[in-house]
Design an enzyme around this catalytic site. Structure first.
Site, PDB file in Angstrom:
ATOM      1  N   ASN A   9      -0.404 -12.302  21.269  1.00 32.02           N
ATOM      2  CA  ASN A   9       0.628 -11.352  21.383  1.00 32.02           C
ATOM      3  C   ASN A   9       1.266 -11.412  22.728  1.00 32.02           C
ATOM      4  O   ASN A   9       0.603 -10.637  23.707  1.00 32.02           O
ATOM      5  CB  ASN A   9       0.182  -9.975  20.736  1.00 32.02           C
ATOM      6  CG  ASN A   9       1.314  -8.997  20.898  1.00 32.02           C
ATOM      7  OD1 ASN A   9       2.418  -9.350  21.149  1.00 32.02           O
ATOM      8  ND2 ASN A   9       0.823  -7.800  20.913  1.00 32.02           N
ATOM      9  N   LYS A  11       3.740 -10.083  23.761  1.00 29.84           N
ATOM     10  CA  LYS A  11       4.668  -8.860  24.224  1.00 29.84           C
ATOM     11  C   LYS A  11       5.790  -9.293  24.933  1.00 29.84           C
ATOM     12  O   LYS A  11       6.225 -10.209  24.552  1.00 29.84           O
ATOM     13  CB  LYS A  11       3.650  -7.973  25.081  1.00 29.84           C
ATOM     14  CG  LYS A  11       2.238  -7.705  24.344  1.00 29.84           C
ATOM     15  CD  LYS A  11       1.704  -6.557  24.915  1.00 29.84           C
ATOM     16  CE  LYS A  11       0.473  -6.317  24.071  1.00 29.84           C
ATOM     17  NZ  LYS A  11      -0.392  -5.206  24.429  1.00 29.84           N
ATOM     18  N   HIS A  97       2.904  -2.263  15.576  1.00 32.91           N
ATOM     19  CA  HIS A  97       2.122  -2.242  17.069  1.00 32.91           C
ATOM     20  C   HIS A  97       2.047  -0.723  17.586  1.00 32.91           C
ATOM     21  O   HIS A  97       3.181  -0.140  17.633  1.00 32.91           O
ATOM     22  CB  HIS A  97       2.457  -3.368  17.565  1.00 32.91           C
ATOM     23  CG  HIS A  97       1.665  -3.591  19.016  1.00 32.91           C
ATOM     24  ND1 HIS A  97       1.299  -2.708  20.036  1.00 32.91           N
ATOM     25  CD2 HIS A  97       0.616  -4.534  19.006  1.00 32.91           C
ATOM     26  CE1 HIS A  97       0.521  -2.951  20.790  1.00 32.91           C
ATOM     27  NE2 HIS A  97      -0.035  -4.469  20.366  1.00 32.91           N
ATOM     28  N   GLU A  99       2.471  -0.092  20.484  1.00 34.02           N
ATOM     29  CA  GLU A  99       3.229   0.088  21.451  1.00 34.02           C
ATOM     30  C   GLU A  99       4.730   0.373  20.895  1.00 34.02           C
ATOM     31  O   GLU A  99       5.598   1.178  21.336  1.00 34.02           O
ATOM     32  CB  GLU A  99       3.450  -1.120  22.233  1.00 34.02           C
ATOM     33  CG  GLU A  99       2.238  -1.151  23.423  1.00 34.02           C
ATOM     34  CD  GLU A  99       1.872  -2.650  23.939  1.00 34.02           C
ATOM     35  OE1 GLU A  99       2.561  -3.633  23.559  1.00 34.02           O
ATOM     36  OE2 GLU A  99       0.872  -2.682  24.401  1.00 34.02           O
ATOM     37  N   GLU A 166      -6.559  -1.770  15.781  1.00 35.17           N
ATOM     38  CA  GLU A 166      -6.273  -1.882  17.485  1.00 35.17           C
ATOM     39  C   GLU A 166      -6.248  -0.629  18.150  1.00 35.17           C
ATOM     40  O   GLU A 166      -5.480   0.496  18.127  1.00 35.17           O
ATOM     41  CB  GLU A 166      -4.901  -2.599  17.613  1.00 35.17           C
ATOM     42  CG  GLU A 166      -4.706  -3.872  17.121  1.00 35.17           C
ATOM     43  CD  GLU A 166      -3.568  -4.567  18.325  1.00 35.17           C
ATOM     44  OE1 GLU A 166      -4.163  -5.545  18.939  1.00 35.17           O
ATOM     45  OE2 GLU A 166      -2.384  -4.243  18.369  1.00 35.17           O
ATOM     46  N   GLY A 172      -4.948  -3.055  26.439  1.00 38.51           N
ATOM     47  CA  GLY A 172      -4.765  -3.330  27.777  1.00 38.51           C
ATOM     48  C   GLY A 172      -5.501  -2.284  28.863  1.00 38.51           C
ATOM     49  O   GLY A 172      -5.103  -2.091  30.107  1.00 38.51           O
ATOM     50  N   SER A 212      -8.204  -5.588  24.529  1.00 35.72           N
ATOM     51  CA  SER A 212      -8.941  -5.757  25.681  1.00 35.72           C
ATOM     52  C   SER A 212      -9.586  -7.042  25.159  1.00 35.72           C
ATOM     53  O   SER A 212     -11.039  -7.082  25.590  1.00 35.72           O
ATOM     54  CB  SER A 212      -9.626  -4.683  26.356  1.00 35.72           C
ATOM     55  OG  SER A 212      -8.848  -3.739  26.872  1.00 35.72           O
TER      56      SER A 212
HETATM   57  P1  PGA Z   1      -4.621  -6.407  25.150  1.00 36.62           P
HETATM   58  O1  PGA Z   1      -3.429  -6.174  23.978  1.00 36.62           O
HETATM   59  O2  PGA Z   1      -5.327  -7.517  24.473  1.00 36.62           O
HETATM   60  O3  PGA Z   1      -3.695  -6.546  26.320  1.00 36.62           O
HETATM   61  O4  PGA Z   1      -5.323  -5.200  25.078  1.00 36.62           O
HETATM   62  C1  PGA Z   1      -3.636  -6.412  22.577  1.00 36.62           C
HETATM   63  C2  PGA Z   1      -2.501  -5.782  21.715  1.00 36.62           C
HETATM   64  O5  PGA Z   1      -1.632  -5.021  22.303  1.00 36.62           O
HETATM   65  O6  PGA Z   1      -2.053  -6.329  20.631  1.00 36.62           O
END
Ligand code: PGA
Length: 254
Positions: A9, A11, A97, A99, A166, A172, A212
């Protein structure tokens, strides 16, 4: 054993040129690796969908949108419809997601509409759910997951769907779930989502973990029988890290 699914992903990262170079190099690496390994998917910004689709055409890499609207067309300035995502070459789309939920006020009802729209166009939805730190600390994790599933999957009967667990506190942040936390959440999701989706959905359902994931922890997460794959943000931006995770997944599925 089913091959694990690994979704990069990206982003809101990468220009078209950067995306194309990455996709071309990844395709080359997978061709070199030969034997069928994990199922590898790139979830890229809308601007890079078509150029990346052209690079990966005819190969094994899947293409995923990061979001879609719930209508096919109309006066929704700045949005992209599932029809358009499909037209650009996507076979999958992320939905809900955290976000999107956090910054764009997407709730479970909207997730449900988007999910139905994606399925209408033959896009495999990857529905993202997960609890916040506060919810975990106050022992509400399973309740939150149950509500996100009940409302998000309401009225949906399909086997062509993936769920990504998630935990918001792990995205993150460098924090990840313990094997026990992953096991408990994934088992719960499989059981609840399977019952909602009907038929043999429970055994066919793929429940991915995201938050992460790095080359340092991917193998131990994939070693959990309930973890069917990974949704990888930060660590997927560098091809070196993502390809290391692919190598580990290939090892775990052989
Ligand atoms: P990350 O993001 O691996 O940077 O924690 C995962 C995601 O948001 O899908």
């Amino acid at each position: 054993m089913r091959a694990p699914v690994l979704i990069a992903n990206w982003k809101m990262n990468k220009t078209v040129e950067e995306a194309v170079r990455y996709a071309r190099d990844l395709k080359g690496l997978l061709e070199q690796a030969g034997a069928p390994g994990p199922r590898v998917v790139l979830s890229v910004p809308f601007t890079a969908l078509r150029p990346v689709a052209e690079v990966i055409a005819g190969g094994a890499i899947g293409l995923c949108a990061q979001n879609v609207h719930w209508e096919d067309r109309g006066p929704y300035t700045g949005e992209v419809s599932p029809l358009q995502a499909k037209d650009a070459g996507c076979g999958l789309t992320l939905i809900g997601h955290s976000e999107r939920r956090q910054h764009f006020a997407e709730g479970n009802e909207l997730v449900n509409r988007k999910l139905a729209a994606a399925l209408r166009h033959g896009l495999t939805p990857v529905v993202c759910i997960g609890e916040s730190r506060l919810e975990r600390e106050s022992q509400k994790t399973l309740r939150v997951l149950e509500e996100q599933l009940a409302k998000g999957l309401a009225g949906i009967k399909t086997e062509d769907i993936m769920i990504a667990y998630e935990p918001v506190w792990a995205i993150g942040t460098g924090l990840t779930v313990s094997p026990e936390q992953a096991r408990e959440a994934h088992r719960f999701i499989r059981q609840k989502a399977g019952a909602l989706l009907g038929g043999s959905a429970s055994s066919a359902l793929r429940v991915l973990y995201g938050g992460s994931v790095t080359p340092a922890n991917a193998a131990s997460l994939l070693a959990e029988p309930e973890v069917d794959g990974l949704l990888i943000g930060g660590a997927s931006l560098k091809l070196e890290d993502f390809s290391e995770i692919i190598r580990q997944a290939a090892g775990s599925s052989s």
